[in-house]
Design a protein around this motif. Structure first.
Motif, PDB file in Angstrom:
ATOM      1  N   GLY A  27      54.579  54.096  23.943  1.00  0.00           N
ATOM      2  CA  GLY A  27      55.900  53.577  24.302  1.00  0.00           C
ATOM      3  C   GLY A  27      55.893  52.394  25.255  1.00  0.00           C
ATOM      4  O   GLY A  27      55.195  51.389  25.036  1.00  0.00           O
ATOM      5  N   ILE A  28      56.685  52.503  26.317  1.00  0.00           N
ATOM      6  CA  ILE A  28      56.899  51.390  27.253  1.00  0.00           C
ATOM      7  C   ILE A  28      55.608  51.026  27.989  1.00  0.00           C
ATOM      8  O   ILE A  28      55.278  49.842  28.141  1.00  0.00           O
ATOM      9  CB  ILE A  28      58.028  51.757  28.248  1.00  0.00           C
ATOM     10  N   GLY A  29      54.865  52.020  28.447  1.00  0.00           N
ATOM     11  CA  GLY A  29      53.616  51.750  29.168  1.00  0.00           C
ATOM     12  C   GLY A  29      52.611  51.012  28.291  1.00  0.00           C
ATOM     13  O   GLY A  29      51.950  50.071  28.740  1.00  0.00           O
ATOM     14  N   ARG A  30      52.509  51.435  27.039  1.00  0.00           N
ATOM     15  CA  ARG A  30      51.560  50.789  26.126  1.00  0.00           C
ATOM     16  C   ARG A  30      51.964  49.337  25.862  1.00  0.00           C
ATOM     17  O   ARG A  30      51.119  48.432  25.872  1.00  0.00           O
ATOM     18  CB  ARG A  30      51.500  51.568  24.808  1.00  0.00           C
ATOM     19  N   GLU A  31      53.247  49.111  25.654  1.00  0.00           N
ATOM     20  CA  GLU A  31      53.715  47.742  25.394  1.00  0.00           C
ATOM     21  C   GLU A  31      53.524  46.871  26.638  1.00  0.00           C
ATOM     22  O   GLU A  31      53.169  45.687  26.540  1.00  0.00           O
ATOM     23  CB  GLU A  31      55.186  47.773  24.963  1.00  0.00           C
ATOM     24  N   ALA A  32      53.770  47.445  27.811  1.00  0.00           N
ATOM     25  CA  ALA A  32      53.568  46.685  29.051  1.00  0.00           C
ATOM     26  C   ALA A  32      52.093  46.327  29.222  1.00  0.00           C
ATOM     27  O   ALA A  32      51.758  45.220  29.659  1.00  0.00           O
ATOM     28  CB  ALA A  32      54.066  47.487  30.253  1.00  0.00           C
ATOM     29  N   ALA A  33      51.209  47.256  28.859  1.00  0.00           N
ATOM     30  CA  ALA A  33      49.767  46.970  28.965  1.00  0.00           C
ATOM     31  C   ALA A  33      49.404  45.793  28.057  1.00  0.00           C
ATOM     32  O   ALA A  33      48.637  44.910  28.445  1.00  0.00           O
ATOM     33  CB  ALA A  33      48.956  48.211  28.593  1.00  0.00           C
ATOM     34  N   ARG A  34      49.993  45.774  26.861  1.00  0.00           N
ATOM     35  CA  ARG A  34      49.735  44.655  25.941  1.00  0.00           C
ATOM     36  C   ARG A  34      50.236  43.335  26.542  1.00  0.00           C
ATOM     37  O   ARG A  34      49.541  42.317  26.518  1.00  0.00           O
ATOM     38  CB  ARG A  34      50.473  44.876  24.617  1.00  0.00           C
ATOM     39  N   VAL A  35      51.449  43.370  27.072  1.00  0.00           N
ATOM     40  CA  VAL A  35      52.057  42.155  27.637  1.00  0.00           C
ATOM     41  C   VAL A  35      51.245  41.670  28.846  1.00  0.00           C
ATOM     42  O   VAL A  35      50.998  40.469  29.000  1.00  0.00           O
ATOM     43  CB  VAL A  35      53.540  42.437  27.983  1.00  0.00           C
ATOM     44  N   PHE A  36      50.813  42.601  29.680  1.00  0.00           N
ATOM     45  CA  PHE A  36      49.980  42.230  30.840  1.00  0.00           C
ATOM     46  C   PHE A  36      48.698  41.542  30.366  1.00  0.00           C
ATOM     47  O   PHE A  36      48.289  40.509  30.914  1.00  0.00           O
ATOM     48  CB  PHE A  36      49.599  43.469  31.656  1.00  0.00           C
ATOM     49  N   ALA A  37      48.055  42.141  29.355  1.00  0.00           N
ATOM     50  CA  ALA A  37      46.785  41.574  28.872  1.00  0.00           C
ATOM     51  C   ALA A  37      47.008  40.180  28.288  1.00  0.00           C
ATOM     52  O   ALA A  37      46.237  39.254  28.544  1.00  0.00           O
ATOM     53  CB  ALA A  37      46.153  42.502  27.843  1.00  0.00           C
ATOM     54  N   ARG A  38      48.110  40.026  27.531  1.00  0.00           N
ATOM     55  CA  ARG A  38      48.400  38.705  26.950  1.00  0.00           C
ATOM     56  C   ARG A  38      48.731  37.689  28.030  1.00  0.00           C
ATOM     57  O   ARG A  38      48.548  36.480  27.841  1.00  0.00           O
ATOM     58  CB  ARG A  38      49.573  38.791  25.971  1.00  0.00           C
ATOM     59  N   ALA A  39      49.223  38.180  29.179  1.00  0.00           N
ATOM     60  CA  ALA A  39      49.534  37.273  30.293  1.00  0.00           C
ATOM     61  C   ALA A  39      48.288  36.961  31.120  1.00  0.00           C
ATOM     62  O   ALA A  39      48.371  36.267  32.126  1.00  0.00           O
ATOM     63  CB  ALA A  39      50.622  37.895  31.176  1.00  0.00           C
ATOM     64  N   GLY A  40      47.150  37.521  30.699  1.00  0.00           N
ATOM     65  CA  GLY A  40      45.890  37.162  31.350  1.00  0.00           C
ATOM     66  C   GLY A  40      45.326  38.179  32.311  1.00  0.00           C
ATOM     67  O   GLY A  40      44.301  37.936  32.949  1.00  0.00           O
ATOM     68  N   ALA A  41      45.992  39.345  32.436  1.00  0.00           N
ATOM     69  CA  ALA A  41      45.506  40.353  33.389  1.00  0.00           C
ATOM     70  C   ALA A  41      44.402  41.199  32.778  1.00  0.00           C
ATOM     71  O   ALA A  41      44.365  41.410  31.566  1.00  0.00           O
ATOM     72  CB  ALA A  41      46.652  41.263  33.818  1.00  0.00           C
ATOM     73  N   ARG A  42      43.527  41.691  33.655  1.00  0.00           N
ATOM     74  CA  ARG A  42      42.650  42.796  33.269  1.00  0.00           C
ATOM     75  C   ARG A  42      43.444  44.068  33.535  1.00  0.00           C
ATOM     76  O   ARG A  42      44.052  44.200  34.604  1.00  0.00           O
ATOM     77  CB  ARG A  42      41.374  42.794  34.121  1.00  0.00           C
ATOM     78  N   VAL A  43      43.436  44.973  32.587  1.00  0.00           N
ATOM     79  CA  VAL A  43      44.312  46.141  32.703  1.00  0.00           C
ATOM     80  C   VAL A  43      43.487  47.423  32.758  1.00  0.00           C
ATOM     81  O   VAL A  43      42.638  47.661  31.900  1.00  0.00           O
ATOM     82  CB  VAL A  43      45.304  46.211  31.524  1.00  0.00           C
ATOM     83  N   VAL A  44      43.762  48.227  33.766  1.00  0.00           N
ATOM     84  CA  VAL A  44      43.191  49.568  33.851  1.00  0.00           C
ATOM     85  C   VAL A  44      44.218  50.526  33.275  1.00  0.00           C
ATOM     86  O   VAL A  44      45.343  50.619  33.775  1.00  0.00           O
ATOM     87  CB  VAL A  44      42.840  49.943  35.316  1.00  0.00           C
ATOM     88  N   LEU A  45      43.833  51.195  32.193  1.00  0.00           N
ATOM     89  CA  LEU A  45      44.772  52.022  31.427  1.00  0.00           C
ATOM     90  C   LEU A  45      44.608  53.487  31.809  1.00  0.00           C
ATOM     91  O   LEU A  45      43.486  54.009  31.808  1.00  0.00           O
ATOM     92  CB  LEU A  45      44.473  51.857  29.936  1.00  0.00           C
ATOM     93  N   ALA A  46      45.731  54.149  32.100  1.00  0.00           N
ATOM     94  CA  ALA A  46      45.668  55.565  32.470  1.00  0.00           C
ATOM     95  C   ALA A  46      46.730  56.355  31.711  1.00  0.00           C
ATOM     96  O   ALA A  46      47.859  55.886  31.532  1.00  0.00           O
ATOM     97  CB  ALA A  46      45.882  55.723  33.981  1.00  0.00           C
ATOM     98  N   ASP A  47      46.366  57.536  31.282  1.00  0.00           N
ATOM     99  CA  ASP A  47      47.298  58.421  30.579  1.00  0.00           C
ATOM    100  C   ASP A  47      46.586  59.761  30.461  1.00  0.00           C
ATOM    101  O   ASP A  47      45.361  59.830  30.550  1.00  0.00           O
ATOM    102  CB  ASP A  47      47.620  57.869  29.176  1.00  0.00           C
ATOM    103  N   ALA A  67      41.248  44.968  28.347  1.00  0.00           N
ATOM    104  CA  ALA A  67      41.249  46.271  29.009  1.00  0.00           C
ATOM    105  C   ALA A  67      40.004  46.364  29.868  1.00  0.00           C
ATOM    106  O   ALA A  67      38.893  46.260  29.387  1.00  0.00           O
ATOM    107  CB  ALA A  67      41.274  47.374  27.967  1.00  0.00           C
ATOM    108  N   ALA A  68      40.209  46.523  31.161  1.00  0.00           N
ATOM    109  CA  ALA A  68      39.066  46.638  32.053  1.00  0.00           C
ATOM    110  C   ALA A  68      38.442  48.021  31.888  1.00  0.00           C
ATOM    111  O   ALA A  68      37.230  48.179  31.946  1.00  0.00           O
ATOM    112  CB  ALA A  68      39.504  46.420  33.488  1.00  0.00           C
ATOM    113  N   MET A  69      39.309  49.010  31.656  1.00  0.00           N
ATOM    114  CA  MET A  69      38.824  50.380  31.682  1.00  0.00           C
ATOM    115  C   MET A  69      39.934  51.319  31.230  1.00  0.00           C
ATOM    116  O   MET A  69      41.108  51.022  31.434  1.00  0.00           O
ATOM    117  CB  MET A  69      38.501  50.717  33.147  1.00  0.00           C
ATOM    118  N   ALA A  70      39.574  52.421  30.609  1.00  0.00           N
ATOM    119  CA  ALA A  70      40.551  53.465  30.284  1.00  0.00           C
ATOM    120  C   ALA A  70      40.146  54.722  31.039  1.00  0.00           C
ATOM    121  O   ALA A  70      39.000  55.166  30.929  1.00  0.00           O
ATOM    122  CB  ALA A  70      40.572  53.725  28.789  1.00  0.00           C
ATOM    123  N   ILE A  71      41.064  55.240  31.822  1.00  0.00           N
ATOM    124  CA  ILE A  71      40.726  56.392  32.659  1.00  0.00           C
ATOM    125  C   ILE A  71      41.725  57.524  32.415  1.00  0.00           C
ATOM    126  O   ILE A  71      42.858  57.476  32.922  1.00  0.00           O
ATOM    127  CB  ILE A  71      40.728  56.000  34.161  1.00  0.00           C
TER     128      ILE A  71
END
Ligand SMILES: NC(=O)c1ccc[n+]([C@@H]2O[C@H](COP(=O)([O-])OP(=O)(O)OC[C@H]3O[C@@H](n4cnc5c(N)ncnc54)[C@H](O)[C@@H]3O)[C@@H](O)[C@H]2O)c1
Length: 271
Positions: A27-47, A67-71
């Motif tokens: 949902g929203i968290g997953r889409e935000a992670a995509r948008v962050f990555a496209r904006a150039g961020a390294r993303v640490v994913l948690a769920d 994606a920097a890491m999935a935790i």
């Protein structure tokens, strides 16, 4: 491009920043992670859904920051949230922390709600956001920068019969957002929330999904049409609608915004 144009673009980008996203598997968290990555961020994913988390991590591997890491993390468990924050901080200072993990309960009148439901929603929606915000703030304050974003709901302020527990957890999120913003603002850390209206995610469509995964399409479309008719823009929201609001709050463009709960509901509630 002129220097002014470059500066303007940079204000809406997250180039080289590190972002932590809870609820990143859907949902929203997953889409935000995509948008962050496209904006150039390294993303640490948690769920807490490790399998779905691995899928989004694999997908983001191809984006600019990636994606920097999935935790796998249960946000209701403070020890796990602290472990997530330590793992992220070990990569780099945390610039952005999005608390998007959350759950809804089956609709029930307040007088009929059982204590187990009350405890479960408070543990995830309120304590989970509390733990995440505190873990992020403690690590951002010494760096003198950072943006914490919490996901509230239209229900926090607008009475929705049958959703009392969900609404009270989100009202708590609004309150903690303002208090923390007041406490850490002098250190350069911003804390904001987004209050979405009705968004097309598994959270709202689960009740139309049978055990075999098939969808009761008529009932789903009926509810979606009713919620669309209730919004000034005449439609329900998609995860990308909220993810882009979140990006604004994460980026330097919102540098003078803190303690705010930004409504994004298509005009379904304008009070
Ligand atoms: N969909 C809407 O209409 C709507 C409206 C307002 C607010 N929200 C809020 O937006 C946020 C995201 O919801 P969504 O609609 O994307 O739902 P979703 O069900 O698609 O995603 C929620 C994610 O949170 C994860 N999660 C749940 N409990 C967790 C826990 N204890 N620890 C770690 N992860 C956990 C789930 O596994 C899932 O991946 C939630 O806070 C929700 O309350 C949603």
């Amino acid at each position: 491009m002129t220097m002014a144009t470059n500066q303007q673009s940079a204000a809406y980008a997250l180039t080289g920043k590190l972002a932590v996203v809870t609820g990143a598997a859907s949902g929203i968290g997953r889409e935000a992670a995509r948008v962050f990555a496209r904006a150039g961020a390294r993303v640490v994913l948690a769920d807490r859904n490790a399998a779905a988390l691995a899928e989004i991590a694999a997908e983001l591997g191809a984006e600019p920051g990636g994606a920097a890491m999935a935790i796998p993390t249960d946000v209701a468990d403070r020890t796990q949230v602290e472990r997530l924050a330590d793992a992220a901080r070990a990569i780099a200072p945390i610039d952005v922390w999005l608390n998007a993990a959350g759950v809804a309960a089956a609709p029930a009148l307040l007088v009929d709600v059982d204590e187990a439901t009350l405890d479960r929603l408070i543990a995830i929606n309120l304590k989970g956001v509390f733990f995440g915000s505190a873990a992020a703030a403690r690590r951002m304050v010494p760096e003198g920068r950072g943006s914490i974003i919490n996901i509230s709901s239209q229900g926090a302020e607008s009475p929705a019969p049958g959703l009392a527990v969900y609404s009270l957890t989100k009202a708590g999120v609004n309150a903690l957002t303002r208090t923390l913003a007041a406490e850490v603002g002098a250190a350069g850390v911003r804390v904001n929330a987004v209050a979405p209206g009705f968004i097309d995610t598994p959270m709202v469509s689960y009740r139309f999904t049978r055990e075999d995964g098939s969808v009761i399409e008529d009932a789903k479309q009926e509810l979606f049409a009713a919620r669309a008719a209730n919004a000034a823009l005449g439609r329900i929201g998609q995860p990308i609608d909220i993810a882009r609001v979140i990006l604004f709050l994460a980026a330097d463009a919102s540098g003078f915004v803190t303690g705010e709960t930004l409504r994004a509901n298509g005009g379904a509630d304008m009070r």
